[in-house]
Design a protein around this motif. Structure first.
Motif, PDB file in Angstrom:
ATOM      1  N   ILE A   1      22.013  16.934 -47.640  1.00 26.72           N
ATOM      2  CA  ILE A   1      21.582  15.666 -48.244  1.00 26.72           C
ATOM      3  C   ILE A   1      21.313  14.638 -47.153  1.00 26.72           C
ATOM      4  CG2 ILE A   1      22.325  13.740 -49.712  1.00 26.72           C
ATOM      5  CD1 ILE A   1      23.887  15.839 -51.377  1.00 26.72           C
ATOM      6  N   LYS A   2      22.239  14.512 -46.211  1.00 27.88           N
ATOM      7  CA  LYS A   2      22.054  13.555 -45.107  1.00 27.88           C
ATOM      8  C   LYS A   2      20.780  13.856 -44.327  1.00 27.88           C
ATOM      9  CE  LYS A   2      25.450  12.771 -42.393  1.00 27.88           C
ATOM     10  NZ  LYS A   2      26.674  12.767 -41.575  1.00 27.88           N
ATOM     11  N   GLU A   3      20.539  15.139 -44.058  1.00 25.83           N
ATOM     12  CA  GLU A   3      19.338  15.521 -43.318  1.00 25.83           C
ATOM     13  C   GLU A   3      18.071  15.177 -44.097  1.00 25.83           C
ATOM     14  OE1 GLU A   3      19.851  19.655 -42.350  1.00 25.83           O
ATOM     15  OE2 GLU A   3      21.451  19.222 -40.906  1.00 25.83           O
ATOM     16  N   HIS A   4      18.114  15.376 -45.424  1.00 28.01           N
ATOM     17  CA  HIS A   4      16.919  15.085 -46.213  1.00 28.01           C
ATOM     18  C   HIS A   4      16.700  13.570 -46.335  1.00 28.01           C
ATOM     19  CE1 HIS A   4      13.545  16.425 -48.483  1.00 28.01           C
ATOM     20  NE2 HIS A   4      13.806  15.528 -49.413  1.00 28.01           N
ATOM     21  N   ILE A   5      17.761  12.807 -46.423  1.00 22.50           N
ATOM     22  CA  ILE A   5      17.612  11.346 -46.416  1.00 22.50           C
ATOM     23  C   ILE A   5      16.926  10.919 -45.122  1.00 22.50           C
ATOM     24  CG2 ILE A   5      18.866   9.154 -46.219  1.00 22.50           C
ATOM     25  CD1 ILE A   5      20.952  10.334 -48.154  1.00 22.50           C
ATOM     26  N   SER A   6      17.394  11.450 -44.022  1.00 29.70           N
ATOM     27  CA  SER A   6      16.805  11.110 -42.725  1.00 29.70           C
ATOM     28  C   SER A   6      15.332  11.512 -42.680  1.00 29.70           C
ATOM     29  CB  SER A   6      17.592  11.800 -41.605  1.00 29.70           C
ATOM     30  OG  SER A   6      17.020  11.511 -40.362  1.00 29.70           O
ATOM     31  N   ALA A   7      15.019  12.712 -43.172  1.00 28.40           N
ATOM     32  CA  ALA A   7      13.628  13.183 -43.181  1.00 28.40           C
ATOM     33  C   ALA A   7      12.754  12.296 -44.069  1.00 28.40           C
ATOM     34  CB  ALA A   7      13.571  14.634 -43.664  1.00 28.40           C
ATOM     35  N   CYS A   8      13.256  11.929 -45.252  1.00 26.54           N
ATOM     36  CA  CYS A   8      12.497  11.052 -46.165  1.00 26.54           C
ATOM     37  C   CYS A   8      12.262   9.688 -45.535  1.00 26.54           C
ATOM     38  CB  CYS A   8      13.241  10.871 -47.482  1.00 26.54           C
ATOM     39  SG  CYS A   8      12.915  12.138 -48.677  1.00 26.54           S
ATOM     40  N   ASN A   9      13.306   9.135 -44.944  1.00 22.77           N
ATOM     41  CA  ASN A   9      13.170   7.811 -44.332  1.00 22.77           C
ATOM     42  C   ASN A   9      12.153   7.842 -43.199  1.00 22.77           C
ATOM     43  OD1 ASN A   9      15.065   6.938 -46.112  1.00 22.77           O
ATOM     44  ND2 ASN A   9      16.711   6.757 -44.617  1.00 22.77           N
ATOM     45  N   SER A  10      12.194   8.906 -42.422  1.00 25.94           N
ATOM     46  CA  SER A  10      11.267   9.035 -41.307  1.00 25.94           C
ATOM     47  C   SER A  10       9.836   9.250 -41.804  1.00 25.94           C
ATOM     48  CB  SER A  10      11.708  10.201 -40.420  1.00 25.94           C
ATOM     49  OG  SER A  10      10.785  10.401 -39.390  1.00 25.94           O
ATOM     50  N   LEU A  11       9.676  10.180 -42.735  1.00 24.70           N
ATOM     51  CA  LEU A  11       8.346  10.518 -43.256  1.00 24.70           C
ATOM     52  C   LEU A  11       7.700   9.354 -43.996  1.00 24.70           C
ATOM     53  CD1 LEU A  11       6.158  12.700 -43.798  1.00 24.70           C
ATOM     54  CD2 LEU A  11       7.435  13.278 -45.868  1.00 24.70           C
ATOM     55  N   HIS A  12       8.474   8.663 -44.817  1.00 27.29           N
ATOM     56  CA  HIS A  12       7.933   7.614 -45.687  1.00 27.29           C
ATOM     57  C   HIS A  12       8.166   6.202 -45.164  1.00 27.29           C
ATOM     58  CE1 HIS A  12       6.931  10.584 -48.691  1.00 27.29           C
ATOM     59  NE2 HIS A  12       8.160  11.046 -48.639  1.00 27.29           N
ATOM     60  N   GLY A  13       8.861   6.083 -44.031  1.00 31.68           N
ATOM     61  CA  GLY A  13       9.094   4.761 -43.463  1.00 31.68           C
ATOM     62  C   GLY A  13       9.940   3.868 -44.362  1.00 31.68           C
ATOM     63  N   MET A  14      10.972   4.453 -44.959  1.00 28.40           N
ATOM     64  CA  MET A  14      11.831   3.675 -45.858  1.00 28.40           C
ATOM     65  C   MET A  14      12.667   2.678 -45.071  1.00 28.40           C
ATOM     66  SD  MET A  14      11.571   4.204 -49.072  1.00 28.40           S
ATOM     67  CE  MET A  14      13.061   3.792 -49.914  1.00 28.40           C
ATOM     68  N   ASP A  15      12.665   1.436 -45.551  1.00 28.81           N
ATOM     69  CA  ASP A  15      13.523   0.415 -44.967  1.00 28.81           C
ATOM     70  C   ASP A  15      14.975   0.737 -45.309  1.00 28.81           C
ATOM     71  OD1 ASP A  15      11.302  -0.999 -44.091  1.00 28.81           O
ATOM     72  OD2 ASP A  15      11.186  -2.174 -45.946  1.00 28.81           O
ATOM     73  N   PRO A  16      15.921   0.408 -44.417  1.00 28.54           N
ATOM     74  CA  PRO A  16      17.335   0.710 -44.680  1.00 28.54           C
ATOM     75  C   PRO A  16      17.880   0.048 -45.949  1.00 28.54           C
ATOM     76  CG  PRO A  16      17.015  -0.016 -42.413  1.00 28.54           C
ATOM     77  CD  PRO A  16      15.712  -0.193 -43.111  1.00 28.54           C
ATOM     78  N   ASP A  17      17.308  -1.097 -46.340  1.00 27.42           N
ATOM     79  CA  ASP A  17      17.817  -1.781 -47.535  1.00 27.42           C
ATOM     80  C   ASP A  17      17.173  -1.261 -48.814  1.00 27.42           C
ATOM     81  OD1 ASP A  17      15.339  -2.827 -46.938  1.00 27.42           O
ATOM     82  OD2 ASP A  17      15.855  -4.870 -47.518  1.00 27.42           O
ATOM     83  N   ARG A  18      16.358  -0.225 -48.749  1.00 22.56           N
ATOM     84  CA  ARG A  18      15.682   0.338 -49.915  1.00 22.56           C
ATOM     85  C   ARG A  18      16.342   1.606 -50.445  1.00 22.56           C
ATOM     86  NH1 ARG A  18      12.254  -3.123 -52.358  1.00 22.56           N
ATOM     87  NH2 ARG A  18      10.948  -4.180 -50.862  1.00 22.56           N
ATOM     88  N   TRP A  19      17.434   2.039 -49.827  1.00 19.18           N
ATOM     89  CA  TRP A  19      18.103   3.237 -50.298  1.00 19.18           C
ATOM     90  C   TRP A  19      19.601   3.135 -50.056  1.00 19.18           C
ATOM     91  CZ3 TRP A  19      20.993   6.461 -47.220  1.00 19.18           C
ATOM     92  CH2 TRP A  19      20.871   6.261 -45.844  1.00 19.18           C
ATOM     93  N   SER A  20      20.348   3.927 -50.805  1.00 21.51           N
ATOM     94  CA  SER A  20      21.788   4.033 -50.590  1.00 21.51           C
ATOM     95  C   SER A  20      22.252   5.382 -51.119  1.00 21.51           C
ATOM     96  CB  SER A  20      22.543   2.892 -51.292  1.00 21.51           C
ATOM     97  OG  SER A  20      22.382   2.992 -52.682  1.00 21.51           O
ATOM     98  N   ILE A  21      23.441   5.766 -50.736  1.00 15.71           N
ATOM     99  CA  ILE A  21      24.012   7.032 -51.197  1.00 15.71           C
ATOM    100  C   ILE A  21      25.459   6.804 -51.610  1.00 15.71           C
ATOM    101  CG2 ILE A  21      24.587   7.691 -48.836  1.00 15.71           C
ATOM    102  CD1 ILE A  21      24.263  10.655 -49.756  1.00 15.71           C
ATOM    103  N   CYS A  22      25.852   7.538 -52.613  1.00 22.92           N
ATOM    104  CA  CYS A  22      27.243   7.515 -53.078  1.00 22.92           C
ATOM    105  C   CYS A  22      27.625   8.960 -53.369  1.00 22.92           C
ATOM    106  CB  CYS A  22      27.348   6.660 -54.337  1.00 22.92           C
ATOM    107  SG  CYS A  22      28.978   6.699 -55.095  1.00 22.92           S
ATOM    108  N   VAL A  23      28.768   9.394 -52.912  1.00 24.33           N
ATOM    109  CA  VAL A  23      29.245  10.748 -53.183  1.00 24.33           C
ATOM    110  C   VAL A  23      30.499  10.635 -54.020  1.00 24.33           C
ATOM    111  CG1 VAL A  23      30.072  12.908 -52.182  1.00 24.33           C
ATOM    112  CG2 VAL A  23      28.263  11.623 -51.031  1.00 24.33           C
ATOM    113  N   THR A  24      30.503  11.374 -55.127  1.00 23.09           N
ATOM    114  CA  THR A  24      31.690  11.393 -55.979  1.00 23.09           C
ATOM    115  C   THR A  24      32.251  12.806 -55.986  1.00 23.09           C
ATOM    116  OG1 THR A  24      30.441  11.909 -57.978  1.00 23.09           O
ATOM    117  CG2 THR A  24      30.784   9.582 -57.464  1.00 23.09           C
TER     118      THR A  24
END
Length: 160
Positions: free
Chosen positions: A20-43
Motif C-alpha cells: 500500500i505504501k509503495e502504491h501511494i508513493s507511485a500514485c503521488n509520483s505519477l499523478h503529482g498529488m499534493d501531500p494535503d490531498r491524501w491520507s491513510i489510516c490503518v485499522t
C-alpha cells in the motif's frame, strides 16, 4: 467543491502495508498529488487489517484515474468516489434559480442542511428524487379531482 475517494485494501488478503505504501508513493509520483490531498489510516482487528486511503481533488476525472490505478494494482479493493458541496455560494445561487417561491427555497435550504451534515451529492439526489415522486403523486391526485365527472344526485360535499 471537492470530490473524495476512499480506497479500502484488506491486509494481508489483498496486499501488505508495504504494498500500500509503495502504491501511494507511485500514485503521488505519477499523478503529482499534493501531500494535503491524501491520507491513510490503518485499522486492525484480530487476524485482519484494512488500509483506508483517502484522496480529495476538485476534478472527478483526476480521482477516476487514481481509482483506476488502485483497481489495477489491488483488483479486489473497495473504492468509493463521492462529492461533497462545501461552498455556501452554490446553494445561494441555486436558491436564486428556483421558480416555486418558498417551496423551492426550502428545498435548497434542506440540501444545504444535508451538506452541512456531510451528506454527499448522491444522497442529495436521492432525496430530490423522493421529492419528485411526491410532487408527481400530488399532481396525479389533483388531475383526478379536476377531471372527475359530474354525477347527478351526488351531493356537493362528496366532491373534494
Amino acid at each position: 467543491m471537492p470530490y473524495e475517494s476512499t480506497i479500502v485494501v484488506s491486509i494481508p488478503d489483498q496486499g501488505s502495508y508495504q504494498d500500500i505504501k509503495e502504491h501511494i508513493s507511485a500514485c503521488n509520483s505519477l499523478h503529482g498529488m499534493d501531500p494535503d490531498r491524501w491520507s491513510i489510516c490503518v485499522t486492525s482487528e484480530v487476524n485482519s487489517s484494512w488500509g483506508f486511503i483517502y484522496y480529495t481533488h476538485p476534478s472527478p476525472a483526476f480521482l477516476d484515474r487514481i481509482n483506476y490505478s488502485w483497481q489495477q494494482r489491488f483488483p479486489d479493493c473497495a473504492i468509493e468516489r463521492v462529492h461533497r458541496i462545501t461552498q455556501p455560494k452554490f446553494f445561494e445561487d441555486l436558491m436564486e434559480k428556483t421558480e416555486s417561491g418558498l417551496i423551492g427555497i426550502g428545498m435548497v435550504q434542506h440540501l444545504a442542511d444535508l451538506s452541512s451534515k456531510g451528506i454527499t451529492t448522491t444522497g442529495m439526489i436521492d432525496w430530490m428524487q423522493d421529492v419528485r415522486k411526491d410532487s408527481l403523486m400530488i399532481i396525479g391526485h389533483l388531475q383526478k379531482v379536476r377531471e372527475a365527472p359530474y354525477e347527478p344526485g351526488k351531493s356537493a360535499e362528496t366532491y373534494p
